[in-house]
Structures are given as C-alpha cells and as structure tokens.
Design an enzyme around this catalytic site. Sequence first.
Site, short mmCIF file in Angstrom:
data_model
loop_
_atom_site.label_atom_id
_atom_site.label_comp_id
_atom_site.label_asym_id
_atom_site.label_seq_id
_atom_site.Cartn_x
_atom_site.Cartn_y
_atom_site.Cartn_z
N ASN A 213 -40.05 -16.32 8.10
CA ASN A 213 -40.33 -14.89 8.32
C ASN A 213 -40.45 -14.63 9.82
OD1 ASN A 213 -43.20 -15.20 9.17
ND2 ASN A 213 -43.40 -16.02 7.10
N PRO A 310 -48.93 -22.93 -2.28
CA PRO A 310 -50.39 -22.92 -2.37
C PRO A 310 -50.96 -21.89 -1.41
CG PRO A 310 -49.61 -24.84 -1.16
CD PRO A 310 -48.39 -24.16 -1.72
N ASP A 311 -52.07 -21.29 -1.80
CA ASP A 311 -52.73 -20.33 -0.89
C ASP A 311 -53.77 -21.11 -0.08
OD1 ASP A 311 -54.44 -18.37 0.28
OD2 ASP A 311 -53.64 -16.92 -1.15
N PHE A 332 -56.35 -13.03 7.55
CA PHE A 332 -55.56 -11.95 8.11
C PHE A 332 -54.77 -11.30 6.98
CE2 PHE A 332 -55.06 -11.28 12.76
CZ PHE A 332 -56.15 -12.02 13.18
N1 CTP Z 1 -52.38 -17.16 3.38
C1 CTP Z 1 -52.51 -18.52 3.18
N2 CTP Z 1 -51.67 -19.16 2.32
C2 CTP Z 1 -50.71 -18.48 1.65
C3 CTP Z 1 -50.57 -17.09 1.87
C4 CTP Z 1 -51.42 -16.47 2.73
O1 CTP Z 1 -53.37 -19.14 3.80
N3 CTP Z 1 -49.91 -19.13 0.83
C5 CTP Z 1 -53.32 -16.49 4.26
C6 CTP Z 1 -52.72 -15.92 5.52
O2 CTP Z 1 -52.79 -16.84 6.59
C7 CTP Z 1 -53.62 -14.72 5.74
C8 CTP Z 1 -54.00 -14.27 4.36
O3 CTP Z 1 -53.83 -15.40 3.53
O4 CTP Z 1 -54.82 -15.08 6.39
C9 CTP Z 1 -53.18 -13.12 3.81
O5 CTP Z 1 -51.81 -13.38 3.99
P1 CTP Z 1 -50.73 -12.27 3.62
O6 CTP Z 1 -49.37 -12.85 3.80
O7 CTP Z 1 -51.06 -10.98 4.27
O8 CTP Z 1 -51.04 -12.03 2.09
P2 CTP Z 1 -50.61 -12.75 0.80
O9 CTP Z 1 -51.73 -13.59 0.31
O10 CTP Z 1 -49.32 -13.49 1.01
O11 CTP Z 1 -50.43 -11.54 -0.20
P3 CTP Z 1 -49.22 -10.44 -0.27
O12 CTP Z 1 -47.95 -11.16 0.07
O13 CTP Z 1 -49.30 -9.96 -1.66
O14 CTP Z 1 -49.57 -9.35 0.69
#
Ligand code: CTP
Length: 431
Positions: A213, A310-311, A332
């Site tokens: 991205n 994984p989140d 963030f």
């Molecule tokens: N994040 C993370 N791991 C992921 C996705 C997100 O640690 N797999 C963290 C990012 O670093 C950020 C926060 O979660 O601090 C939100 O990331 P963002 O991309 O805005 O949101 P998403 O969780 O991906 O949700 P969406 O795509 O639905 O907005």
Amino acid sequence: MNDLAGKHIVLGLTGGIACYKAAELCRALLKEGATVQIVMTEAAKQFITPVTMQALSNRPVCDSQWDAREPNNMAHINLSREADAILIAPCSADFMSKLVHGGADDLLSLMCLARPVDKVPLLIAPAMNREMWDHPATVRNRAQLQQDGCTVLGVGTGDQACGETGDGRMLEPQELLQDVIAFFQPKVLSGQSVLVTAGPTFEAIDPVRGITNRSSGKMGFAIARAAQEAGAQVTLVAGPVALPTPRGVRRIDVQSASDMLVACVSAAQSASLFVATAAVADWRPAQPSDQKIKKDGSGQTPSLTFVENPDILATLAQSARAQNGALYCVGFAAESHDLLAHATAKRIRKGVPLLVGNIGPATFGKDDNALLLVDANGSWELPRNTKLALARQLVSEIAGRLPLPNAESSHALLRQRVAPTCLLPYPAPSP
Ligand code: CTP
C-alpha cells in the site's frame, strides 16, 4: 523546522582533524535557528582558522582569556552565562582529561569550569584515534565526566585520518545536530521501552510480485524519533521503506504482516508502550507461488485467493502484559472518510485506550499530517503540522496517559494532570 530557535550554543573546538566537521556543524546549528558563539583552543587553530569559523558563525571567535574586547575582561564568565549549552566538538582526549581535572589555563577550559553546572549543560563530541579512545585513561575520563554531569556524545566507527580503522571518529555534523536537538526535548518517556511499527507490509504473490500500500512510514519513523528524543529505548519494526533509521533507535526490517507480528510479539516482551503506526496489509495471497507465475499465452489471468492477516495491534492489546497494565497500546486509523466515527469504533474494536486517526490519502508520502486523538474521554485534534512536530505532541500526550510507576492513579487523574491545552476539540470550533 527551527528546532533550535532561541537557543544560544557556545561551540568549542579543540585540537583534532575533526575540526573540519565543526565548520559544517556550525552551519547546521544556525540553520535550525540557534545562535552560535565559537570558542577555539590554540590547538584547534592548528587545524582550522578562526577566519573560517567567524565567517560561518557571523561572530568574532573567542580564543583568549585575556581578550581586551570584553569590557570586564571576563570572557569566561560572560560566555558561560549567556549559553543555553556548551558543545565541544571536536573534544580531544587531552581536553577530556583537562575537564576531568578542572584545568583552566585556556579560555575554553576556564569557561567550562566557570559555567553554572545546574543551568548550562556541557556536551562533548569526542574525536581521537581508536587506541586513544580505548585507552583505560580515556575510558576512566569518560566515566568521570558522565558522573560530573557532562553529556558525552557517542563516536563514529570507520576509517580514521591516521589510516587506522575503528571507534573514535567524531560523529558527522548531522548526527551531532540531531543529538543536540534531542538533548533539548523534554524527557517525558525516560525509563520507558517503546515499540513502534511503521510503513506498509509487502505480501508476496510470487518471488517477483506482491501487494502493498501507499504508506511511506514517515509518521511511524517520526514517532520513533520523538520517543527516542523523549528519553525512551525505542525499537522500530519497519515494513519495506527507504527511510534512514532515527538516531539511537533499534530497527528491525520486515516484509510481511506475519513477519511483523513475530518481530512485535518478541519485542513487546520488554516494551512498556506500543504504538502501531504501520499500515498492515489486511489480506495476503493464500498460496504464494515459489516460482514466478508465467503468462501461458491464453490470455487467462491468474486467480488469486486471499486470507486475512493477523491483527498485530489487537493481538498485543489482548496480551497478558497489556491486560495487566504493563504495556500501553496506541493504535492508528488510516481512513478515507468519517474519521471520527471510524476512529471511535476502531478504538473499541481493537481494545486500546488511545487511537489516533488520520486521513490516509491526505497524508501518505507527505511530510505533514493532522491527527485526531480518540480516547475514553472524547476526541481532540492535533492540527496540521509536520509529522515530527505532531509526533512530539503525540509523545507528550501519550506520556501523560501512561500509568504511574506505582499504578495508584487512574487515567482520569492523569488526564487532569496533563490537561490537553494544546488540543482543539473535534470538530474544531468555527472561527
Ligand atoms: N493493524 C495491525 N495489524 C493489522 C491491521 C491493522 O496492527 N493486521 C493496526 C494498524 O497498525 C493501526 C490499526 O491497527 O494501528 C488500524 O489499522 P487500519 O488499517 O486503519 O485498520 P484495520 O484494522 O485494517 O481496519 P479497516 O481496514 O477496516 O479500516
């Protein structure tokens, strides 16, 4: 940026070939808004002339304790009372020894001895041959100077003017500039161990292709720098970006979200604060090919299936250390619209006390940004500014929310203690 605006630096030069770097350092300090008064020893004048340093600093150089230009003939007192800091760069082994013993037979050493120690900090940038640097006498002197309250900046490693290779080179002017700027930042994260993620992730499709991205990593790198300047030990887990590592920051480079998770889980064991700035890819190809996928001439496009990554933030926010208050997590949110609503929902979904929203397309790749802070008490805007300025404000906001060491105080109490005076309520009131 004018990170040294209003600061008056006395830049002392002692004898060493690194004096040539002091000319560049002088310019760099001025460029950041400082005023610079040069003081040179006789030995320094063997390496670079006062003419050069006067022309660069735009002030006559001081080089004698008997300078009749001073109405009271006390240059050592006047110079040391005016300074916000004295920086000696280069500082020779001999001059370090002199400082240790309180020698005062030339203007620079006399001025250092005469300075009010609690008001005028002394920083030295050592420069010498590697054997001199490693000599037990220099090692002892270094330790003694630190004990006496002097800030001994590091040294560089590499080729030396004498033809040898090793530790002892003076740091480069830009490195010294960053150390001086950092020195003046409030140490609000002193004693903290901070983990920051930054940049995009790269999810391989095959050995030559992948999905990623537009995150540049600049915000995360700025936060890592600001946290380091604030006195923290910082580990930066960075996706694929071509940014220089902030000084004093430990960097771990990763590619995919899975790699980032592994690095973060390990680094979080000893962290007290986690700031998740990375734009982690939400999905990755389910079965990356280990060979390049070739066109077969039929016009058929490959079909890719994805699995969710994984989140990382949610994983660490649910860890035992975060749950028992040992790890404070900040997320963030990169959104394209409805920032407040999305950021508010995301904070709760991720289970973090503080979430920082920004509009992704408006900030990716740029040097500035605007942030929206969302916590249990509401939301506040940090208006558009450079990413570094915002990072410093954010660091100070986070510091005010961290649990006190003996964990007696609640976050509500902490918020009262550090009222968000610099913050605008969101949306900002119309003028
Ligand atoms: N994040 C993370 N791991 C992921 C996705 C997100 O640690 N797999 C963290 C990012 O670093 C950020 C926060 O979660 O601090 C939100 O990331 P963002 O991309 O805005 O949101 P998403 O969780 O991906 O949700 P969406 O795509 O639905 O907005």
